[in-house]
Design a protein around this motif. Structure first.
Motif, PDB file in Angstrom:
ATOM      1  N   ARG A 136      43.811  47.627  37.160  1.00  0.00           N
ATOM      2  CA  ARG A 136      43.947  46.290  36.577  1.00  0.00           C
ATOM      3  C   ARG A 136      43.521  45.218  37.572  1.00  0.00           C
ATOM      4  NH1 ARG A 136      47.827  45.358  32.208  1.00  0.00           N
ATOM      5  NH2 ARG A 136      48.275  47.329  31.156  1.00  0.00           N
ATOM      6  N   TYR A 139      39.803  45.302  37.839  1.00  0.00           N
ATOM      7  CA  TYR A 139      39.226  44.689  36.636  1.00  0.00           C
ATOM      8  C   TYR A 139      39.269  43.167  36.739  1.00  0.00           C
ATOM      9  CZ  TYR A 139      38.625  43.160  31.835  1.00  0.00           C
ATOM     10  OH  TYR A 139      38.185  42.521  30.702  1.00  0.00           O
ATOM     11  N   TRP A 142      36.623  41.930  39.148  1.00  0.00           N
ATOM     12  CA  TRP A 142      35.256  42.028  38.642  1.00  0.00           C
ATOM     13  C   TRP A 142      35.016  41.066  37.478  1.00  0.00           C
ATOM     14  CZ3 TRP A 142      32.602  47.404  37.452  1.00  0.00           C
ATOM     15  CH2 TRP A 142      31.264  47.179  37.112  1.00  0.00           C
ATOM     16  N   ALA A 143      35.873  41.125  36.467  1.00  0.00           N
ATOM     17  CA  ALA A 143      35.640  40.343  35.253  1.00  0.00           C
ATOM     18  C   ALA A 143      35.749  38.841  35.492  1.00  0.00           C
ATOM     19  CB  ALA A 143      36.626  40.773  34.168  1.00  0.00           C
ATOM     20  N   ARG A 153      32.694  42.442  29.499  1.00  0.00           N
ATOM     21  CA  ARG A 153      34.068  42.798  29.884  1.00  0.00           C
ATOM     22  C   ARG A 153      34.422  44.196  29.377  1.00  0.00           C
ATOM     23  NH1 ARG A 153      37.693  38.867  31.636  1.00  0.00           N
ATOM     24  NH2 ARG A 153      36.716  36.835  31.966  1.00  0.00           N
ATOM     25  N   ILE A 156      32.763  46.603  31.717  1.00  0.00           N
ATOM     26  CA  ILE A 156      33.518  46.656  32.975  1.00  0.00           C
ATOM     27  C   ILE A 156      34.755  47.526  32.810  1.00  0.00           C
ATOM     28  CG2 ILE A 156      34.909  45.269  34.570  1.00  0.00           C
ATOM     29  CD1 ILE A 156      32.905  42.974  34.056  1.00  0.00           C
ATOM     30  N   SER A 157      35.445  47.360  31.693  1.00  0.00           N
ATOM     31  CA  SER A 157      36.653  48.142  31.429  1.00  0.00           C
ATOM     32  C   SER A 157      36.336  49.636  31.346  1.00  0.00           C
ATOM     33  CB  SER A 157      37.302  47.671  30.125  1.00  0.00           C
ATOM     34  OG  SER A 157      38.445  48.430  29.823  1.00  0.00           O
ATOM     35  N   ILE A 160      35.630  50.960  34.976  1.00  0.00           N
ATOM     36  CA  ILE A 160      36.845  51.041  35.791  1.00  0.00           C
ATOM     37  C   ILE A 160      37.771  52.131  35.272  1.00  0.00           C
ATOM     38  CG2 ILE A 160      38.936  49.785  36.442  1.00  0.00           C
ATOM     39  CD1 ILE A 160      37.237  47.286  36.670  1.00  0.00           C
ATOM     40  N   THR A 161      37.864  52.285  33.958  1.00  0.00           N
ATOM     41  CA  THR A 161      38.688  53.367  33.400  1.00  0.00           C
ATOM     42  C   THR A 161      38.146  54.730  33.806  1.00  0.00           C
ATOM     43  OG1 THR A 161      39.313  51.995  31.494  1.00  0.00           O
ATOM     44  CG2 THR A 161      39.577  54.383  31.276  1.00  0.00           C
ATOM     45  N   THR A 212      31.699  49.406  41.582  1.00  0.00           N
ATOM     46  CA  THR A 212      32.607  48.258  41.470  1.00  0.00           C
ATOM     47  C   THR A 212      32.552  47.385  42.716  1.00  0.00           C
ATOM     48  OG1 THR A 212      34.521  49.464  42.364  1.00  0.00           O
ATOM     49  CG2 THR A 212      34.154  49.613  39.999  1.00  0.00           C
TER      50      THR A 212
END
Length: 225
Positions: A136, A139, A142-143, A153, A156-157, A160-161, A212
């Motif tokens: 989180r 995220y 980055w976002a 977004r 990005i999610s 990262i996930t 990232t």
């Protein structure tokens, strides 16, 4: 922009503080980010090479029978990879010692934050919390480092996930590996497949983490400059 050491106000084009000589924050971020990326690249290279080397054992194991299977020979062949995984863990710890300061600098420069900056460190140390909060924070960094559209977004999610699932999977597989044996053919096949999976997920986690770090550092450097 204030100096990270003495607090003096710096112009955006200044590389060093004229008062104390400290590097500007954006250069600190770039330098740390580059060091983290290099270490992650080394980790990915070692893990990928180990996985490819191990995968060459699988055809012989798949064609082996209970009578032709040599447990001692496979044990000798697989045992060095235990040392490789131990070395990978040590390299991961070293990488983390640089990654946390980098994330601290990156997160403190994000204009919109959901959490206090102290969670950048605490999120990795608190049990249970460290299973879901670190991604989180990444995220957010980055976002919120640039103007991202909803589709961006979402992308990005996803990245990262995938990174965090790979991290947790690699950690679990490395934890299981020392308890595996090679006494029977089934155990030997399982041990080799488990080690291949561990090295593959470790390499994937390193590559996604590199992505990232690169993207966040680039966004923040572009915004500062």
């Amino acid at each position: 922009m204030p100096c990270a050491l003495c607090g003096d106000i710096l112009a955006t084009q200044v590389g060093r503080c004229p008062a104390c000589g400290a590097w500007a924050r954006r250069r600190d971020l770039r330098a740390l980010g580059l060091a983290v990326i290099m270490l992650l690249g080394f980790n990915a290279f070692v893990a990928l090479g180990s996985g490819i080397s191990l995968s060459r054992m699988m055809p012989a194991l798949d064609s082996a029978t209970t009578e032709s299977y040599d447990a001692a020979a496979l044990g000798r062949a697989v045992s060095p990879y235990s040392d490789v995984l131990t070395t990978s863990v040590m390299m991961t710890v070293l990488t983390g010692l640089l990654y946390l300061p980098w994330l601290w600098l990156a997160y403190r420069q994000v204009p919109l934050r959901r959490y206090r900056r102290g969670w950048v460190i605490a999120a990795w140390l608190c049990p249970v919390v460290n299973l879901w909060m670190p991604p989180r924070l990444v995220y957010d960094a980055w976002a919120n480092s640039g103007r991202c559209r909803p589709a961006e977004r979402h992308g990005i999610s996803v990245v990262i996930t995938a990174w965090w699932v790979s991290v947790l999977s690699a950690a679990c597989l490395m934890w299981i590996f020392p308890g595996t044996g090679t006494g029977t053919l089934a155990q030997g096949r399982f041990a080799v497949r488990l080690t291949i999976a561990a090295t593959a997920t470790e390499a994937l986690a390193a590559v996604l983490c590199m992505m990232t770090v690169f993207r966040i550092s680039r966004l923040q450097a572009g915004r500062s400059g």
